[in-house]
Structure formats: C-alpha cells, structure tokens
Scaffold this active site. Structure first.
Site, PDB file in Angstrom:
ATOM      1  N   ILE A  13      39.782  40.577  46.134  1.00 39.78           N
ATOM      2  CA  ILE A  13      40.905  39.732  46.560  1.00 39.78           C
ATOM      3  C   ILE A  13      41.625  40.365  47.746  1.00 39.78           C
ATOM      4  CG2 ILE A  13      42.906  38.434  45.773  1.00 39.78           C
ATOM      5  CD1 ILE A  13      41.936  38.727  42.954  1.00 39.78           C
ATOM      6  N   GLU A  81      41.840  49.165  38.819  1.00 34.72           N
ATOM      7  CA  GLU A  81      40.628  48.972  38.034  1.00 34.72           C
ATOM      8  C   GLU A  81      40.795  47.577  37.448  1.00 34.72           C
ATOM      9  OE1 GLU A  81      37.870  50.623  37.606  1.00 34.72           O
ATOM     10  OE2 GLU A  81      38.437  52.314  38.858  1.00 34.72           O
ATOM     11  N   THR A 121      48.271  39.824  37.149  1.00 32.10           N
ATOM     12  CA  THR A 121      47.372  38.847  36.541  1.00 32.10           C
ATOM     13  C   THR A 121      48.055  38.049  35.439  1.00 32.10           C
ATOM     14  OG1 THR A 121      45.413  38.721  35.113  1.00 32.10           O
ATOM     15  CG2 THR A 121      46.589  40.784  35.080  1.00 32.10           C
ATOM     16  N   ASP A 122      47.534  36.860  35.172  1.00 32.13           N
ATOM     17  CA  ASP A 122      48.053  36.064  34.052  1.00 32.13           C
ATOM     18  C   ASP A 122      47.700  36.684  32.699  1.00 32.13           C
ATOM     19  OD1 ASP A 122      45.320  35.499  34.062  1.00 32.13           O
ATOM     20  OD2 ASP A 122      45.552  33.318  34.189  1.00 32.13           O
ATOM     21  N   GLU A 123      46.757  37.647  32.708  1.00 34.15           N
ATOM     22  CA  GLU A 123      46.337  38.249  31.429  1.00 34.15           C
ATOM     23  C   GLU A 123      47.449  39.044  30.752  1.00 34.15           C
ATOM     24  OE1 GLU A 123      42.610  40.238  31.311  1.00 34.15           O
ATOM     25  OE2 GLU A 123      41.718  38.904  32.783  1.00 34.15           O
ATOM     26  N   TYR A 148      42.607  46.840  30.008  1.00 28.23           N
ATOM     27  CA  TYR A 148      42.913  46.406  31.386  1.00 28.23           C
ATOM     28  C   TYR A 148      44.251  45.677  31.449  1.00 28.23           C
ATOM     29  CZ  TYR A 148      43.072  43.137  35.307  1.00 28.23           C
ATOM     30  OH  TYR A 148      43.503  42.388  36.372  1.00 28.23           O
ATOM     31  N   LYS A 152      47.924  46.541  33.311  1.00 28.73           N
ATOM     32  CA  LYS A 152      48.554  45.673  34.318  1.00 28.73           C
ATOM     33  C   LYS A 152      49.968  45.289  33.857  1.00 28.73           C
ATOM     34  CE  LYS A 152      47.120  44.287  37.652  1.00 28.73           C
ATOM     35  NZ  LYS A 152      47.105  44.852  39.027  1.00 28.73           N
ATOM     36  N   LYS A 203      24.196  34.604  31.483  1.00 36.45           N
ATOM     37  CA  LYS A 203      24.573  35.146  30.162  1.00 36.45           C
ATOM     38  C   LYS A 203      25.986  34.708  29.812  1.00 36.45           C
ATOM     39  CE  LYS A 203      20.814  37.691  30.420  1.00 36.45           C
ATOM     40  NZ  LYS A 203      19.597  36.953  30.050  1.00 36.45           N
ATOM     41  N   ASN A 247      33.872  28.295  30.019  1.00 39.85           N
ATOM     42  CA  ASN A 247      32.801  29.071  30.643  1.00 39.85           C
ATOM     43  C   ASN A 247      31.465  28.338  30.624  1.00 39.85           C
ATOM     44  OD1 ASN A 247      34.644  31.115  31.068  1.00 39.85           O
ATOM     45  ND2 ASN A 247      34.068  32.259  29.221  1.00 39.85           N
ATOM     46  N   ARG A 271      32.549  39.397  24.032  1.00 42.09           N
ATOM     47  CA  ARG A 271      33.443  40.493  24.421  1.00 42.09           C
ATOM     48  C   ARG A 271      34.391  40.797  23.265  1.00 42.09           C
ATOM     49  NH1 ARG A 271      36.797  39.245  29.736  1.00 42.09           N
ATOM     50  NH2 ARG A 271      34.962  40.107  30.760  1.00 42.09           N
TER      51      ARG A 271
HETATM   52  P1  NAD Z   1      38.317  44.712  42.681  1.00 39.90           P
HETATM   53  O1  NAD Z   1      37.880  45.554  41.535  1.00 39.90           O
HETATM   54  O2  NAD Z   1      37.334  43.817  43.346  1.00 39.90           O
HETATM   55  O3  NAD Z   1      38.933  45.644  43.833  1.00 39.90           O
HETATM   56  C1  NAD Z   1      39.764  46.728  43.565  1.00 39.90           C
HETATM   57  C2  NAD Z   1      39.843  47.607  44.807  1.00 39.90           C
HETATM   58  O4  NAD Z   1      40.759  48.684  44.546  1.00 39.90           O
HETATM   59  C3  NAD Z   1      38.506  48.248  45.193  1.00 39.90           C
HETATM   60  O5  NAD Z   1      38.285  48.135  46.580  1.00 39.90           O
HETATM   61  C4  NAD Z   1      38.674  49.716  44.779  1.00 39.90           C
HETATM   62  O6  NAD Z   1      37.927  50.614  45.594  1.00 39.90           O
HETATM   63  C5  NAD Z   1      40.175  49.895  44.970  1.00 39.90           C
HETATM   64  N1  NAD Z   1      40.721  50.985  44.140  1.00 39.90           N
HETATM   65  C6  NAD Z   1      40.514  51.192  42.813  1.00 39.90           C
HETATM   66  N2  NAD Z   1      41.167  52.289  42.410  1.00 39.90           N
HETATM   67  C7  NAD Z   1      41.823  52.780  43.489  1.00 39.90           C
HETATM   68  C8  NAD Z   1      42.683  53.886  43.703  1.00 39.90           C
HETATM   69  N3  NAD Z   1      42.989  54.728  42.706  1.00 39.90           N
HETATM   70  N4  NAD Z   1      43.181  54.080  44.941  1.00 39.90           N
HETATM   71  C9  NAD Z   1      42.869  53.252  45.952  1.00 39.90           C
HETATM   72  N5  NAD Z   1      42.048  52.197  45.828  1.00 39.90           N
HETATM   73  C10 NAD Z   1      41.534  51.954  44.596  1.00 39.90           C
HETATM   74  O7  NAD Z   1      39.565  43.895  42.135  1.00 39.90           O
HETATM   75  P2  NAD Z   1      40.067  42.413  42.484  1.00 39.90           P
HETATM   76  O8  NAD Z   1      39.396  41.457  41.582  1.00 39.90           O
HETATM   77  O9  NAD Z   1      40.027  42.214  43.945  1.00 39.90           O
HETATM   78  O10 NAD Z   1      41.584  42.526  42.004  1.00 39.90           O
HETATM   79  C11 NAD Z   1      42.598  42.947  42.913  1.00 39.90           C
HETATM   80  C12 NAD Z   1      43.948  42.846  42.240  1.00 39.90           C
HETATM   81  O11 NAD Z   1      44.187  41.506  41.829  1.00 39.90           O
HETATM   82  C13 NAD Z   1      44.067  43.704  40.976  1.00 39.90           C
HETATM   83  O12 NAD Z   1      45.365  44.258  40.946  1.00 39.90           O
HETATM   84  C14 NAD Z   1      43.870  42.703  39.835  1.00 39.90           C
HETATM   85  O13 NAD Z   1      44.537  43.125  38.684  1.00 39.90           O
HETATM   86  C15 NAD Z   1      44.507  41.477  40.441  1.00 39.90           C
HETATM   87  N6  NAD Z   1      44.028  40.178  39.931  1.00 39.90           N
HETATM   88  C16 NAD Z   1      42.685  39.889  39.938  1.00 39.90           C
HETATM   89  C17 NAD Z   1      42.255  38.632  39.517  1.00 39.90           C
HETATM   90  C18 NAD Z   1      40.779  38.252  39.549  1.00 39.90           C
HETATM   91  O14 NAD Z   1      40.447  37.138  39.158  1.00 39.90           O
HETATM   92  N7  NAD Z   1      39.875  39.090  40.022  1.00 39.90           N
HETATM   93  C19 NAD Z   1      43.183  37.686  39.074  1.00 39.90           C
HETATM   94  C20 NAD Z   1      44.546  38.026  39.066  1.00 39.90           C
HETATM   95  C21 NAD Z   1      44.944  39.270  39.513  1.00 39.90           C
HETATM   96  O1  TDX Z   2      28.480  37.689  31.950  1.00 39.12           O
HETATM   97  C1  TDX Z   2      29.564  37.217  31.585  1.00 39.12           C
HETATM   98  N1  TDX Z   2      29.573  36.165  30.703  1.00 39.12           N
HETATM   99  C2  TDX Z   2      30.716  35.587  30.260  1.00 39.12           C
HETATM  100  O2  TDX Z   2      30.653  34.635  29.471  1.00 39.12           O
HETATM  101  C3  TDX Z   2      30.835  37.719  32.074  1.00 39.12           C
HETATM  102  C4  TDX Z   2      30.861  38.879  33.043  1.00 39.12           C
HETATM  103  C5  TDX Z   2      31.986  37.095  31.635  1.00 39.12           C
HETATM  104  N2  TDX Z   2      31.940  36.081  30.751  1.00 39.12           N
HETATM  105  C6  TDX Z   2      33.186  35.406  30.353  1.00 39.12           C
HETATM  106  C7  TDX Z   2      34.330  36.292  29.945  1.00 39.12           C
HETATM  107  C8  TDX Z   2      35.540  35.485  30.379  1.00 39.12           C
HETATM  108  O3  TDX Z   2      35.869  34.511  29.390  1.00 39.12           O
HETATM  109  O4  TDX Z   2      33.636  34.725  31.530  1.00 39.12           O
HETATM  110  C9  TDX Z   2      35.070  34.749  31.625  1.00 39.12           C
HETATM  111  C10 TDX Z   2      35.472  35.438  32.927  1.00 39.12           C
HETATM  112  O5  TDX Z   2      35.115  36.800  32.806  1.00 39.12           O
HETATM  113  P1  TDX Z   2      35.489  37.882  33.957  1.00 39.12           P
HETATM  114  O6  TDX Z   2      34.903  37.436  35.257  1.00 39.12           O
HETATM  115  O7  TDX Z   2      35.122  39.222  33.442  1.00 39.12           O
HETATM  116  O8  TDX Z   2      37.060  37.679  34.095  1.00 39.12           O
HETATM  117  P2  TDX Z   2      38.299  37.838  33.084  1.00 39.12           P
HETATM  118  O9  TDX Z   2      37.991  38.789  31.997  1.00 39.12           O
HETATM  119  O10 TDX Z   2      38.770  36.460  32.737  1.00 39.12           O
HETATM  120  O11 TDX Z   2      39.351  38.561  34.078  1.00 39.12           O
HETATM  121  C11 TDX Z   2      39.456  38.137  35.469  1.00 39.12           C
HETATM  122  O12 TDX Z   2      40.594  37.351  35.665  1.00 39.12           O
HETATM  123  C12 TDX Z   2      41.847  37.962  35.524  1.00 39.12           C
HETATM  124  C13 TDX Z   2      39.510  39.354  36.390  1.00 39.12           C
HETATM  125  O13 TDX Z   2      38.362  40.160  36.188  1.00 39.12           O
HETATM  126  C14 TDX Z   2      40.764  40.152  36.163  1.00 39.12           C
HETATM  127  O14 TDX Z   2      40.858  41.223  37.111  1.00 39.12           O
HETATM  128  C15 TDX Z   2      41.941  39.231  36.347  1.00 39.12           C
HETATM  129  O15 TDX Z   2      43.111  39.910  36.021  1.00 39.12           O
END
Ligand code: NAD
Ligand code: TDX
Length: 332
Positions: A13, A81, A121-123, A148, A152, A203, A247, A271
């Site tokens: 992101i 993370e 995150t909404d989690e 996780y 957060k 999966k 899903n 999970r």
């Molecule tokens: P991501 O895992 O793709 O990226 C995380 C980045 O942070 C990576 O580039 C990693 O190298 C860097 N990083 C990790 N530890 C670090 C450290 N100690 N110092 C410096 N850099 C570090 O994650 P993402 O999915 O892009 O999520 C980004 C943010 O958005 C997170 O805070 C996550 O909680 C939040 N978020 C994600 C989602 C989602 O759907 N992915 C939804 C809501 C909120």
């Molecule tokens: O192989 C899979 N099969 C499956 O059914 C994986 C990897 C996931 N899942 C399910 C688990 C969840 O219900 O799909 C849904 C989405 O899984 P993830 O992509 O792992 O996301 P989720 O756990 O919902 O969390 C994501 O959204 C909120 C981001 O990873 C978080 O960083 C964010 O905070």
C-alpha cells in the site's frame, strides 16, 4: 510543495501511495523501508529521482528516524508486519515493528512537532457475524483477534495517547482489505491469481464464507491524502468502499476471469481464530472531507489486477516458491 516521509513505502500500500502522491501532487517523498521479505524496490521503479528518495532502514532505529523527521514536514506511517498467517507462526516481529516501531516514530513526531498520519486496519475492531446488519464505525470498541491485529490496535492506542498526553499532531485511519498491483503473493487475491498462472488450484480456508470489505489501493491512497490535508488532529477516520464479498465468491470471480470453471479450487485447513466478517461505514470520511472511492466496480478492478500479475511475473516470481512452501507446511 511539502516534504513527506513515507515509512513502508516499498510495501504494497505504501508503494501505491508514493505513486499516487507523485501523480497527483508536487510533494517530494522520502521512503524509509527496511526491505523485509515484504518490501520490494521494484515497486518504486519508474518514479522521478528528483521527487522520490529511498532510504533503507528500520523504524525501530531512533537515530535514522530522528534524522529523517528533521527533513520532513509530514510523515505517513505504513511500515508494519502485515500478514495474519505469519503472526500466528511467529508473533515477535509484529511486536517489534508494529508496537516499538510506532513508539519510536511517535517520539520523533513529538520532538520535531511533525504532522503524523498513522495507517491502520479495520481488524482492530475484531469481527462481525455474517448476518449482522451493523458495520464498523469510529465508535466501535477495539476487540482484535490475532497477534497481528492486536499489535495494530496497540499502535493505534499509542498514537491516541501521544496526541492527548504530548500534543502530537496526529490522525489515524483504519482501512478495510486492499487489492491492486504490488501486493505480496502471500495475500489472498494475489496468491490465487498467481496460483492459477502457475497451474496450481486456488486454496480457500475453511468453508470460504468469511467476508472481507474490498477497496482498491488507489482509493485508499486518495483517502489518506485527503486526511493528511484536511483531517482534524486527534481524529480517526474509517476508510472503506462498500466492497463486501465472501472469499468463495472472490475465488469464483478470479477463476471465471481467468477462463477456468468457478469450482476449480481446493478447501484447505482454516486459519486459527479466523475473523468472520469485516465491514466499514466510511460516512465520516465522506461527509467531513468529501472523499469518494473511484474504483466502484470490483470485477473491473480485479480484472485489471489479474492483468497486472500476468504482465509482471518477474516482480513476484522470486517470492512465490517460499510462500507456497510455507503454506504447504501448514496444510494450507
Ligand atoms: P506490506 O507487508 O506489503 O508492506 C510493509 C512494508 O513495511 C514492507 O515494505 C516492509 O519492508 C516494511 N517494513 C516492515 N518492517 C519494517 C521496519 N521495522 N522498518 C521499516 N520498514 C519495515 O504491507 P501492506 O499490506 O502494504 O500494509 C501497509 C500498512 O497498511 C500496514 O500498516 C497495514 O497494517 C495497513 N493495512 C493494510 C491493509 C491490507 O489490506 N493490506 C488494510 C488496512 C491497513
Ligand atoms: O490462501 C488463502 N486463502 C484464504 O481463504 C489466504 C492467503 C487467505 N484466505 C482468506 C483469509 C481471509 O478471510 O482470505 C481472506 C483474506 O486473507 P488475507 O489476504 O490474508 O487478508 P486478511 O487476513 O483479511 O488481512 C488483510 O486485510 C487487513 C491484510 O493482510 C491486513 O494487513 C489488513 O490489516
């Protein structure tokens, strides 16, 4: 023109946000990223060198953080993370980066009086029943389920405490599940797309009835920019685009869009503690700041995302083997 420090800007992101800022503002960006397994410098390729600078470093390192805050007008904190399954396997890095890392940034924001926006995150709100008509709002009590999401939630609470106790100029946003380009293949949507490209069956955890509220990463970025520019200090804004889907339906859509039968997937081990449903009410953001999502059509956004993974195999190929080996060891 402003100088933005973006932590985690080589992640999914964060890198989408950097591209968005370069395309839509005249701000200069410094990315601070540790380049963990989740960071990928290739996600920042093609950006102008006179607008974007990359610094490799850890947000837990107070010296580098202090130096970069000294050079920034505003900070947007994405680094984390981020994967629930990893947090069930080894929670420690989640405590270090998500809790201690946020603490280090808040102390720097306090010293330098820097505008700070915290990405969450909404989690943090836990989960909803599948048939519950309610959605999360800014008033929903915190009730995180996983290592996780609990880290957060802890980081959000640190931000609130630093605003109230020390007057830090911070805002927080809690967003729903993102999809789009540059997402690591460990996450649900890119895992299934790249599985299909590799001839592996998608999966689905458990029965596949869990619901996620999908938003395109580009819409998340525009919302964060709106909050950075117009959000009220100390406030939390929920970001979501009314994208609830279970899903199983998402996997069926991926399979259909990729030319395969909708049932060509496997059910695998669920999970632990799997949250049932997330759903966001983003009225506050829309009414206060006039923000609206632009990617309303999930199927069209998914088709674009599939095209991106087909066209960028070199971006994800290195991570795919290790990711699938990890899942295989868990029966997933
Ligand atoms: P991501 O895992 O793709 O990226 C995380 C980045 O942070 C990576 O580039 C990693 O190298 C860097 N990083 C990790 N530890 C670090 C450290 N100690 N110092 C410096 N850099 C570090 O994650 P993402 O999915 O892009 O999520 C980004 C943010 O958005 C997170 O805070 C996550 O909680 C939040 N978020 C994600 C989602 C989602 O759907 N992915 C939804 C809501 C909120
Ligand atoms: O192989 C899979 N099969 C499956 O059914 C994986 C990897 C996931 N899942 C399910 C688990 C969840 O219900 O799909 C849904 C989405 O899984 P993830 O992509 O792992 O996301 P989720 O756990 O919902 O969390 C994501 O959204 C909120 C981001 O990873 C978080 O960083 C964010 O905070």
């Amino acid at each position: 023109m402003a100088r933005l420090l973006v932590t985690g800007g080589a992640g999914f992101i964060g890198s989408n946000f950097v591209h968005h800022v370069v395309a839509n503002t005249d701000h200069h960006v410094t990315v601070l990223d540790k380049l963990t397994y989740a960071g990928n410098l290739a996600s920042l390729e093609g950006l102008p060198e006179d607008r974007v600078r990359f610094v490799q470093g850890d947000i837990c390192d107070a010296a580098i953080v202090d130096e970069l805050f000294d050079q920034a007008d505003s900070v947007v904190h994405y680094a984390a993370e981020s994967h629930n399954d990893n947090s069930l396997n080894d929670p420690r890095p989640f405590l270090d980066t998500n809790i201690i890392g946020t603490y280090v940034l808040l102390e720097a924001a306090r010293r330098h009086e820097t505008r700070y926006h915290h990405i969450s995150t909404d989690e943090v709100y836990g989960d909803l029943e599948l048939d519950d008509p309610e959605r999360f709002t800014e008033q929903t009590p915190y009730n995180p389920s996983s290592p996780y999401s609990s880290t957060k939630a802890g980081s959000d609470l640190l931000v609130r405490a630093w605003v109230r106790s020390f007057g830090v100029q911070a805002t927080i946003s809690n967003c729903s599940n993102n999809y789009g380009p540059y997402q690591h293949v460990e996450k649900f949507i890119p895992r299934q797309i790249t599985n299909v490209i590799r001839g592996i069956r998608p999966k689905l955890y458990g029965r596949g009835e869990n619901v996620r509220d999908w938003i395109h990463a580009e819409d998340h970025s525009s919302a964060v920019l709106a909050i950075l520019e117009g959000g009220r200090i100390g406030e939390t804004y929920l970001i979501g685009a009314d994208g609830e889907k279970n899903n199983k339906d998402v996997v069926a859509m991926i399979l259909r869009l990729m030319g395969l039968p909708e049932d060509a997937f496997d059910h695998v081990t669920d999970r632990a503690g799997h949250d049932l449903r997330y759903a966001i009410d983003s009225s506050k953001l829309r009414e206060e700041l006039g923000w609206e999502p632009r990617f309303g059509d999930f199927e069209a956004g998914l088709a674009d995302t599939i095209r991106w993974y087909r066209d960028h195999e070199s971006w994800w190929a290195d991570a795919k083997g290790a990711t699938e080996a990890f899942y295989a060891s868990k029966g997933q």
